[in-house]
Design a protein around this motif. Structure first.
Motif, PDB file in Angstrom:
ATOM      1  N   UNK A 159       8.454   1.277  -5.509  1.00 17.89           N
ATOM      2  CA  UNK A 159       9.058   1.375  -4.165  1.00 17.89           C
ATOM      3  C   UNK A 159       9.003   2.782  -3.588  1.00 17.89           C
ATOM      4  N   UNK A 160       9.290   3.775  -4.422  1.00 16.83           N
ATOM      5  CA  UNK A 160       9.410   5.149  -3.929  1.00 16.83           C
ATOM      6  C   UNK A 160       8.133   5.968  -4.134  1.00 16.83           C
ATOM      7  N   UNK A 161       7.095   5.371  -4.660  1.00 17.59           N
ATOM      8  CA  UNK A 161       5.872   6.130  -4.907  1.00 17.59           C
ATOM      9  C   UNK A 161       5.030   6.269  -3.645  1.00 17.59           C
ATOM     10  N   UNK A 162       4.395   7.417  -3.517  1.00 20.04           N
ATOM     11  CA  UNK A 162       3.474   7.655  -2.421  1.00 20.04           C
ATOM     12  C   UNK A 162       2.236   6.767  -2.596  1.00 20.04           C
ATOM     13  N   UNK A 163       1.517   6.455  -1.496  1.00 20.98           N
ATOM     14  CA  UNK A 163       0.324   5.607  -1.602  1.00 20.98           C
ATOM     15  C   UNK A 163      -0.665   6.083  -2.666  1.00 20.98           C
ATOM     16  N   UNK A 164      -0.904   7.393  -2.753  1.00 21.34           N
ATOM     17  CA  UNK A 164      -1.896   7.913  -3.703  1.00 21.34           C
ATOM     18  C   UNK A 164      -1.439   7.767  -5.147  1.00 21.34           C
ATOM     19  N   UNK A 165      -0.151   7.503  -5.355  1.00 20.06           N
ATOM     20  CA  UNK A 165       0.380   7.345  -6.710  1.00 20.06           C
ATOM     21  C   UNK A 165       0.375   5.896  -7.177  1.00 20.06           C
ATOM     22  N   UNK A 166      -0.044   4.978  -6.320  1.00 24.56           N
ATOM     23  CA  UNK A 166       0.019   3.550  -6.662  1.00 24.56           C
ATOM     24  C   UNK A 166      -1.288   3.018  -7.236  1.00 24.56           C
ATOM     25  N   UNK A 208       0.812  -1.218   0.000  1.00 23.66           N
ATOM     26  CA  UNK A 208       0.000   0.000   0.000  1.00 23.66           C
ATOM     27  C   UNK A 208       0.845   1.268   0.000  1.00 23.66           C
ATOM     28  N   UNK A 209       2.089   1.175   0.426  1.00 25.50           N
ATOM     29  CA  UNK A 209       2.932   2.355   0.550  1.00 25.50           C
ATOM     30  C   UNK A 209       2.875   2.981   1.923  1.00 25.50           C
ATOM     31  N   UNK A 210       2.263   2.287   2.885  1.00 28.46           N
ATOM     32  CA  UNK A 210       2.158   2.808   4.252  1.00 28.46           C
ATOM     33  C   UNK A 210       3.356   2.411   5.107  1.00 28.46           C
ATOM     34  N   UNK A 211       4.152   1.473   4.616  1.00 28.61           N
ATOM     35  CA  UNK A 211       5.406   1.088   5.263  1.00 28.61           C
ATOM     36  C   UNK A 211       6.522   1.181   4.228  1.00 28.61           C
ATOM     37  N   UNK A 212       7.649   1.713   4.634  1.00 23.39           N
ATOM     38  CA  UNK A 212       8.801   1.812   3.727  1.00 23.39           C
ATOM     39  C   UNK A 212       9.379   0.425   3.473  1.00 23.39           C
ATOM     40  N   UNK A 213       9.765   0.181   2.231  1.00 21.82           N
ATOM     41  CA  UNK A 213      10.370  -1.099   1.852  1.00 21.82           C
ATOM     42  C   UNK A 213      11.867  -1.039   2.163  1.00 21.82           C
TER      43      UNK A 213
END
Length: 356
Positions: free
Chosen positions: A68-75, A50-55
């Motif tokens: 990997x570097x995209x914000x949640x709203x960009x996924x 979801x992008x709520x935790x950094x990989x």
């Protein structure tokens, strides 16, 4: 809709590795369920998607693109949480449409999406109500509707039914599965409830201590578990495990030799697994397979069948009997299992060796 790929995906908190190099492909339109005990890393994995935790390591691809570097709203994904996360001061319609607040759509287009989601979820008569006037199942549908209106590439569900009672959980399982069939969307779903996993998933991912133990269809995992943990976690009631010994190509369990072809790689101490619905109360006709006497410790009449909790030597097991048969607690009863229903596991590694 989108294909989701985890390539060596990992997560660390300081020096603590909580998710270990996961490799997994979730096909476009597939319903994949992550299942495992609390603390196994399944929710952390979902939050990385979801992008709520950094990989911390590895790559995450959605629709073939690394995110990997995209914000949640960009996924282009939508997440439904355990606690619904709907706003009490807003109506059902306003809650459903909240995800469109910043969307570059006309007012008419936004309203059309809200009405379409409400119709799909049976919420049309409730659009002007506030969450306090809704049941738990209705609130969950509102949360799903808010995800739907965004038309995401994938839906992520984090234990969405855990706050509902048993009857409502069963109803919502079927509603979510029906919704998946209608939308054809990619769904990633996290639960600790193996019944949810068995009844909903196209693909189940079994996790333990931050690692994937086995993936496959519900029937594949039920029929051919790769290890003891998966064997006992998938299936309800759990598989019983009896201590056995393979010597000279023969298997002995509970003081008796079991007829059947022993897998070639089985030798020495083994664990013999048998599922409750393969272990029957009664002597039956003489023949091949597993036979033993068990001490009845508890009885659960369920109508169509009776679950009989028994002790065979040092091991506890559950056997089935016809619904009108009620073995007496404290009595000794014969039990049997047909050839081909016993699962063999290496006693040391707990890896599957085959069936007999």
């Amino acid at each position: 809709m989108a294909k989701i790929e985890l390539q060596g995906l990992g997560k660390r908190y300081g020096s603590a590795q909580v998710v270990h190099a996961l490799d997994l492909t979730i096909e476009d339109g597939e319903f994949t369920v992550f299942v495992g005990p609390s603390g196994c890393g399944k929710s952390t994995t979902l939050r990385m998607i979801a992008g709520l935790e950094e990989i911390s390591e590895g790559r995450l691809l959605i629709g073939g693109e690394m995110v990997n570097q995209r914000e949640p709203k960009q996924r282009n994904i939508a997440m439904v949480f355990q606690n619904y996360a709907i706003y009490p001061h807003m109506t059902v319609g306003q809650n459903i449409g909240f995800g469109l607040y910043t969307a570059k759509l006309s007012k008419a287009e936004k309203q059309a999406r809200i009405l379409e989601a409400a119709k799909t979820l049976g919420l049309e008569p409730l659009l002007n109500r506030r969450p306090a006037a809704l049941s738990g199942g209705q609130r969950q549908r509102v949360a799903i509707g808010r995800a739907m209106v965004r038309d995401p590439a994938a839906f992520l569900f984090d234990e969405p039914l855990s706050n509902l009672d048993a009857q409502l959980r069963a109803q919502m399982r079927m509603e979510i599965k029906s919704l998946h069939r209608r939308l054809g969307s990619t769904i990633v779903y996290v639960t600790h409830d193996q019944i949810e996993a068995m009844t909903m998933a196209d693909q189940i991912v079994v996790m333990k201590e931050g690692r994937i133990l086995q993936t496959g269809s519900p029937l594949e995992l039920y029929e051919n578990p790769a290890d003891v943990f998966t064997a006992r976690f998938i299936g309800s009631p759990s598989m019983a495990l009896l201590k056995g010994e393979v010597s000279g190509g023969a298997l002995r369990v509970a003081g008796a030799e079991i007829s059947g072809r022993v897998p070639a790689r089985a030798s020495g101490p083994v664990l013999v697994g048998v599922r409750p619905h393969d272990l029957e109360v009664g002597a039956g006709e003489p023949g091949a397979g597993f036979r033993a006497m068990g001490l009845v410790e508890a009885v659960e009449p369920l109508g169509a069948e009776t679950l009989t909790h028994i002790r065979i030597g040092e091991a506890q097991a559950v056997a089935t009997a016809p619904g009108r048969v009620l073995p007496e607690v404290g009595s000794m009863v014969p039990v049997r299992a047909a050839p081909g229903t016993l699962h063999l596991f290496d006693a040391a590694s707990e890896k599957a060796l085959g069936r007999i």
